[in-house]
Design a protein around this motif. Sequence first.
Motif, short mmCIF file in Angstrom:
data_model
loop_
_atom_site.label_atom_id
_atom_site.label_comp_id
_atom_site.label_asym_id
_atom_site.label_seq_id
_atom_site.Cartn_x
_atom_site.Cartn_y
_atom_site.Cartn_z
N ASP A 13 0.82 -1.23 0.03
CA ASP A 13 0.10 -0.03 -0.04
C ASP A 13 0.96 1.18 0.00
O ASP A 13 1.71 1.50 0.96
N MET A 14 0.93 1.81 -1.00
CA MET A 14 1.96 3.26 -1.28
C MET A 14 1.30 4.14 -0.57
O MET A 14 1.83 5.23 -0.58
N THR A 15 0.10 4.35 -0.27
CA THR A 15 -0.74 5.48 0.41
C THR A 15 0.03 5.52 2.00
O THR A 15 0.37 6.32 2.49
N PRO A 54 -4.82 6.70 -7.74
CA PRO A 54 -4.56 5.80 -6.53
C PRO A 54 -5.39 4.35 -6.70
O PRO A 54 -4.70 3.60 -6.00
N VAL A 111 0.64 -3.83 -6.12
CA VAL A 111 0.85 -2.30 -5.37
C VAL A 111 -0.44 -1.58 -5.65
O VAL A 111 -0.84 -1.41 -6.72
N THR A 112 -0.68 -1.13 -4.62
CA THR A 112 -1.98 0.04 -4.65
C THR A 112 -1.53 1.25 -4.14
O THR A 112 -0.63 1.35 -3.38
N GLN A 114 -1.15 5.56 -3.65
CA GLN A 114 0.01 6.29 -3.92
C GLN A 114 0.38 7.23 -2.80
O GLN A 114 -0.42 7.55 -2.15
N LYS A 204 2.97 5.64 -8.34
CA LYS A 204 2.71 4.88 -7.01
C LYS A 204 3.91 5.14 -6.47
O LYS A 204 3.91 4.85 -5.21
#
Length: 209
Positions: A13-15, A54, A111-112, A114, A204
Amino acid sequence: MPGPSGDRLIRVDMTQQSVEITAFPDDWKLLGGRGLSARILLEECDAGCEPLGPDNVLVMAPGVISGTAAPTSGRISIGGKSPLTGGIKEANAGGNPGQDLMKLGYRAIIVTGQPADPERRYGLEVDADGAQVVAADAYTGLWNYASCEKLLQDRPKNASAISIGPAGELKLSGASVACTDQDKERRPARHAARGGLGGVMGSKGLKWV
């Protein structure tokens, strides 16, 4: 071949810059590469999402028999919604990363999200013990060859890398995703070059794996 801990997924989770290692679903056990990428995108990606937003999902999936001695078995598929075509896209590349992921028992990286700050860059470090997101701002703007040389100089000689260059960071719709080859210099000469998936990786905030 599955690694010592069995078949696993890496979910990033890139957030939040967080990583979760999960068991590989039984329903997916016969899938790999393009088929696995398509299945994940069908189940987990909103078809109406913005490709560079995202909600797009970036998938890195080796083939079913990657990690073995079978000829031409080492390719890896990169999947997501394409910023170039607006449709679901898969591009694939050779090199060592697909082989290495499967030898470690990882069937895919998903990968999710951003980062809130689009100027930040991150890397994903993966080994037999797990994976973690790390800061990679020092790699901002580096071309693939310079980036991989910097990344791999102090790492084990059997390490490999997946990376993007400035085109991916700029989210260009023709940007590719590079994989290092088998030469001792580990050049990022193998590219998943179709559909602009390097731009998705850049969206991302992910500079390298």
